[in-house]
Design an enzyme around this catalytic site. Structure first.
Site: not given
Ligand SMILES: Cc1cc2nc3c(=O)[nH]c(=O)nc-3n(C[C@H](O)[C@H](O)[C@H](O)COP(=O)(O)O)c2cc1C
Length: 381
Positions: A25, A101, A188, A236, A308, A331
């Protein structure tokens, strides 16, 4: 490597994923009053077209007051179902499963987007419902010095948030999503309840680990009741947060979540206060894979690794070593939305281009077969 695990497919309840490559997400800050825009169609559509097995839509707010920035997607009203269904249809038409999500930012609500410097968003006249957009949290602990403290949630707020997740799950079902992921990571709202650094409550939702986990579990129950037994539910988690929440706590939580119908733990870290990395070191390739491995080993649950993961052989090695069941990319997919197809070619998996529609495949296969020693741009400088 014709038998690459990345392309071995994965079954969760009644959902068959064609491979184990998942678009993580990623907030786009591109929504308009909670509604998706054409940007979302393009952003998510290209990951489906590029061959991912599952494409997650960014954190989508279950309550208006849970929005992080002005550009957040929303699911707090029925009016969002139809435009989101268009995104779902596009993802599925291009061969991927569609995930959403669900998010509530809690004390991280009402901030500026990263490109606008993050931090406190000052009241502006163009935000008509400013007063509804009130940051709330487990306790009145400010995100940073100089920012206003959120309001500590009353029992009524807790009920409202659980109900909002339930209603959002029902809307996600109606929009046609295949997977829901609950965002309980990155500082969050749900993470704010889990971590002792942000949860100073004296009631049944604070104090002991069991009490701090209570809200997440109540939300999982409410979501499961309004979702679909045939469809998977992910959570998550920030497996460590550098502020009092440990990987052992994550194992305890994951076992509970499994008992309540959660299928996959998506293993991330940090986001509550600063960096969770030892000595605040720069992250290295696969820096969070260790958490997916730990949770999987200690719970027997399927896990997703993220962070990564960039290269084909790196991703394949994580699966082959049994460290995780799914590979999430963020990314790198922005850099190369065709990563899945590209990786299939690199690993020599049969039918690598099968995801593309016939008229596209025709030209790419013709190019490859007509040119001796041909290599696409991602193979050679
Ligand atoms: C632009 C951007 C937006 C993101 N938005 C979200 C989000 O909505 N929800 C979430 O859980 N993580 C979000 N993340 C974190 C990613 O899902 C991912 O966990 C993180 O980028 C590490 O993976 P990567 O190294 O493959 O990018 C975001 C990351 C980026 C780069």
């Amino acid at each position: 490597m014709p038998n690459a695990m990345l392309f071995s497919g994965f079954r969760l309840r009644d959902l068959q994923l064609k491979n184990r490559i998942v678009a993580s997400p990623m907030w786009q800050y591109a929504a308009n009053k909670g509604y998706p825009t054409d940007w979302h169609l393009m952003h998510l559509g290209r990951f489906a077209d590029g061959g991912c097995g599952l494409v997650f839509q960014e954190g989508t707010s279950v309550e208006r007051r849970g929005c992080g920035t002005t550009g957040d997607l929303g699911l707090w009203d029925d009016c969002f179902v139809e435009p989101l269904a268009r995104i779902v249809a596009l993802i599925k038409a291009n061969g991927a499963a569609a995930g959403i999500q669900l998010l509530h930012c809690g004390r991280k609500a009402r901030t500026r987007a990263p490109t606008q410097g993050r931090g406190y968003l000052a009241r502006t006249p163009d935000i008509e419902d400013w007063d509804e957009w009130e940051p709330i949290s487990a306790s009145a602990v400010a995100l940073k010095e100089g920012m206003p403290a959120p309001r500590a949630m009353t029992p009524g707020d807790i009920r409202a948030v659980v109900d909002a997740y339930a209603a959002a799950a029902s809307r996600a079902r109606r929009a046609g999503y295949d997977v829901i992921e609950l965002h309980a990571a990155h500082g969050y709202l749900l993470h704010q309840f889990l971590s002792p650094a942000t949860n100073r409550r004296g009631d049944a939702y604070g104090g002991s680990l069991a009490n701090r986990m209570r809200l997440v579990i109540e939300i999982v129950d409410a979501v499961r009741a309004n979702w679909d037994d045939a469809k998977p539910l992910f959570v998550r988690v920030s497996c460590v947060d550098g502020a009092g929440w440990s990987v052992d706590d994550t194992v305890v939580l994951s076992r509970q979540l499994s008992l309540h119908g959660v299928d996959v733990i998506d293993c991330s870290s940090g986001g509550l206060v600063g960096s969770p990395l030892p000595s605040h070191a720069a992250p290295d390739y696969g820096y969070q894979v260790q958490y997916a491995e730990h949770v999987k080993a200690h719970t027997g649950m399927p896990t997703a690794a993220v962070g990564l993961i960039v290269h084909a052989r790196q991703a394949e090695a994580i699966l082959a070593a049994g460290q995780a069941d799914l590979i999430l990319l963020g990314r790198e997919l922005i850099h190369n939305p065709n990563w899945a197809i590209d990786t299939a070619l690199k690993l020599g998996v049969d039918g690598a281009a099968a995801n593309w529609p016939p008229h596209i495949r025709y030209w790419l296969e013709r190019r490859a077969s007509a040119t001796p020693g041909f290599m696409p741009s991602t193979f050679a400088p």
